[in-house]
Design a protein around this motif. Structure first.
Motif, mmCIF file in Angstrom:
data_model
loop_
_atom_site.group_PDB
_atom_site.id
_atom_site.type_symbol
_atom_site.label_atom_id
_atom_site.label_comp_id
_atom_site.label_asym_id
_atom_site.label_seq_id
_atom_site.Cartn_x
_atom_site.Cartn_y
_atom_site.Cartn_z
ATOM 1 N N VAL A 185 0.863 -1.184 0.221
ATOM 2 C CA VAL A 185 -0.128 0.035 -0.010
ATOM 3 C C VAL A 185 1.058 1.202 0.078
ATOM 4 O O VAL A 185 1.963 1.484 0.702
ATOM 5 C CB VAL A 185 -0.865 -0.233 1.355
ATOM 6 N N ARG A 233 -3.533 -10.106 4.770
ATOM 7 C CA ARG A 233 -3.823 -8.482 4.744
ATOM 8 C C ARG A 233 -4.195 -8.287 6.462
ATOM 9 O O ARG A 233 -5.054 -7.376 6.716
ATOM 10 C CB ARG A 233 -4.646 -7.845 3.946
ATOM 11 N N ASP A 248 -7.597 -3.757 -4.003
ATOM 12 C CA ASP A 248 -6.572 -4.663 -4.462
ATOM 13 C C ASP A 248 -7.401 -5.496 -5.267
ATOM 14 O O ASP A 248 -8.470 -5.718 -5.276
ATOM 15 C CB ASP A 248 -5.681 -5.021 -3.220
ATOM 16 N N TYR A 290 -9.214 -0.136 0.880
ATOM 17 C CA TYR A 290 -8.061 0.632 1.769
ATOM 18 C C TYR A 290 -8.679 2.192 1.651
ATOM 19 O O TYR A 290 -9.092 2.638 0.519
ATOM 20 C CB TYR A 290 -6.702 0.761 1.317
ATOM 21 N N ALA A 349 -8.002 -0.738 6.471
ATOM 22 C CA ALA A 349 -7.980 -1.955 5.371
ATOM 23 C C ALA A 349 -9.285 -2.916 5.705
ATOM 24 O O ALA A 349 -9.338 -3.350 6.745
ATOM 25 C CB ALA A 349 -6.649 -2.484 5.384
ATOM 26 N N VAL A 382 -4.017 7.047 -1.386
ATOM 27 C CA VAL A 382 -3.725 5.739 -1.069
ATOM 28 C C VAL A 382 -3.721 4.885 -2.461
ATOM 29 O O VAL A 382 -4.661 4.984 -3.098
ATOM 30 C CB VAL A 382 -4.770 5.037 0.015
ATOM 31 N N VAL A 420 -2.712 0.753 -3.757
ATOM 32 C CA VAL A 420 -2.425 -0.570 -3.625
ATOM 33 C C VAL A 420 -1.979 -1.558 -4.683
ATOM 34 O O VAL A 420 -2.679 -1.445 -5.879
ATOM 35 C CB VAL A 420 -3.399 -1.254 -2.939
#
Lengths: 100, 395
Positions: free
Chosen positions: B6, B23, B350, B358, B368, B389, B391
């Motif tokens: 990230v 994660r 993601d 996120y 997250a 942000v 990822v």
């Protein structure tokens, strides 16, 4: 040939990956313009951080000090004080104060 | 997939957060470029170790940074070793932070003004790069969305940048900065059609090119801005905050406008509102689930002047029906006394399964969810205000 001592603000020393002051050899009249040209040739990563890449105007929050004077508002081709040109005093490039 | 990375841009530096595919456990790396504003950090889809970062400062201007090792080390992609650092006339060569609007008579946009706050025309002035969008196929090609609004492209790994000036001919003289500046903040590339790009600008609207950036057209029909524009359905001038689309649906766009969440099913030719039962349809980011093209996410904010969640509860809202029907996702997010904002580039998904999502807040938290938003955990709580942000799913 003049040897000019230049002191950069911390963030620009980080970008240029240097510690301490910079010594620049200047041919011809030692002026802010000549110092910045020499600085940017040696450290290309500093181009645009002190003056505009196109207009060559000093960025608004950058100041040039030397011999206890604010040299920021002098025309960039004004000769620097003799004490700077002899290396007795440094040419300071300073990030302007941000209040708050 | 072996894990995720990230990339977080903040007001005072960049951070790289890494985890395995579960994660749950995270390592925090940084700050990189401490003391600088990092408006955006993004990785190349074609090479996950190639990262680009927009580093800027009111004092020292714009810097472009690049990493070729996944964020461990960074450099300015400037003059390569051994090459001349001066032009033939003796002046220093331009470096990777040189963004100059194209005003040449051959290729440029002769109109070099936009509308200013007082209604007069004002010259375009470069201020910073808001958004970096690497090519989907070439690690050395990258687009930059800048303030004052324009799009630039580099094809040499960020060393030199050229404007795609046709964008400013799309009624650029009518564009006007909002309170946050006149920024090009979103760039959407199309995996099935390299000629097509969408961009969004505050406060000008959404624009599309179908010829790789030579010509652009405004695509804002259906947007309504009754409190912001004298003509609520004007062709340009809308304060679009973010747009998103799923790679498998090239003509379906989702938009978080200043007010209103909108949808287009015809590549922006027309838009309709899908705010439905949201507690507020004001907000900044919008995102699409990686595997479900009709599942979208927004973060409602109370109002244009009160940039914090309604009722002090941070809720990500999810629609599994492509809009109109929304559910608040709250598990693990603060549900009292929360008055942070989530900025337009501060939400990302993601591509793992289940999809991870996120969000970064202006309070310095990055939350997250590893289960498509059903539950959330803070990765980190006390960063500087989060600006962006992104990822990456790592092979």
């Amino acid at each position: 040939m003049n040897t000019i001592r230049v002191i950069l603000p911390a963030h620009l020393r980080t970008l240029a990956r240097i510690d301490g002051e910079v010594k620049l050899e200047i041919e011809g009249p030692a002026t802010p313009h000549a110092v910045l040209n020499a600085l940017e040739i040696r450290y290309p990563m500093l181009r645009g951080t002190i003056r505009d890449q196109v207009t060559r105007q000093r960025r608004p929050f950058i100041r040039f000090f030397g011999c206890g004077q604010d040299l920021s508002h002098e025309p960039p081709d004004t000769p620097l004080p003799e004490a700077i040109t002899t290396g007795e005093e440094p040419f300071l490039i300073v990030g302007a104060m941000a209040g708050g | 997939m072996s894990g995720v990375r990230v990339l977080v841009g903040t007001r005072k530096g960049a951070f790289v957060l890494t985890s395995d595919g579960a994660r749950k456990q995270w390592d925090i790396h940084g700050p990189f470029f401490g003391g600088w504003e990092l408006y955006h950090v993004k990785g190349s889809p074609a090479d996950p170790n190639r990262l680009y970062a927009s580093q800027s400062s009111s004092w020292f201007g714009q810097i472009i940074q690049r990493s070729d090792d996944g964020g461990k080390t960074w450099f300015q992609p400037g003059t390569p070793p051994g090459e001349p650092t001066t032009a033939p006339d003796g002046t220093p060569q331009g470096e990777s932070n040189k963004f100059v609007y194209d005003s040449s008579s051959e290729t440029g946009q002769p109109l070099t003004t936009h509308q200013w706050y007082d209604g007069t025309q004002h010259p375009w002035e470069f201020k910073r790069v808001w958004h970096l969008e690497p090519s989907l196929t070439d690690p050395d090609t990258i687009y930059a969305g800048v303030e004052d609004a324009a799009i630039f492209r580099s094809t040499d790994g960020g060393q030199t940048w050229q404007e795609l000036p046709g964008l400013r001919s799309a009624k650029g003289h009518l564009w006007q900065p909002g309170a946050g500046g006149m920024c090009l903040h979103t760039i959407l590339l199309d995996p099935g059609n390299p000629e097509r790009i969408f961009v969004a600008i505050s406060a000008a609207g959404t624009f599309r090119t179908d010829d790789a950036g030579k010509t652009w057209q405004p695509v804002n029909r259906g947007l309504k801005s009754p409190y912001e524009l004298p003509d609520p359905t004007a062709e340009v001038g809308h304060c679009v905050h973010c747009i998103a689309k799923h790679p498998s649906r090239p003509n379906v766009l989702f938009m978080q406008k200043h007010w209103d969440v909108m949808r287009s099913d015809d590549a922006g030719e027309s838009w309709h509102e899908i705010s439905g039962d949201l507690p507020s349809d004001f907000g900044f980011p919008i995102a699409v689930h990686a595997h479900e093209p009709e599942t979208i996410y927004v973060v409602p904010i109370k109002s244009d002047s009160e940039h914090f969640p309604p009722e002090g509860k941070l809720r990500v809202y999810r629609s599994r029906t492509g809009g109109n029907e929304w559910e608040g996702l709250t598990k693990g997010l603060p549900q009292q006394d929360c008055y942070v904002n989530i900025l337009r580039d501060a939400m990302a998904v993601d591509s793992l399964d289940p999809c991870g999502i996120y969000v970064g807040t202006t309070g310095g938290q990055v939350y997250a969810s590893a289960d498509s938003g059903d539950s959330w955990l803070p990765i980190v709580r006390d960063l500087p205000p989060v600006l962006s942000v992104e990822v990456q799913a790592l092979p």
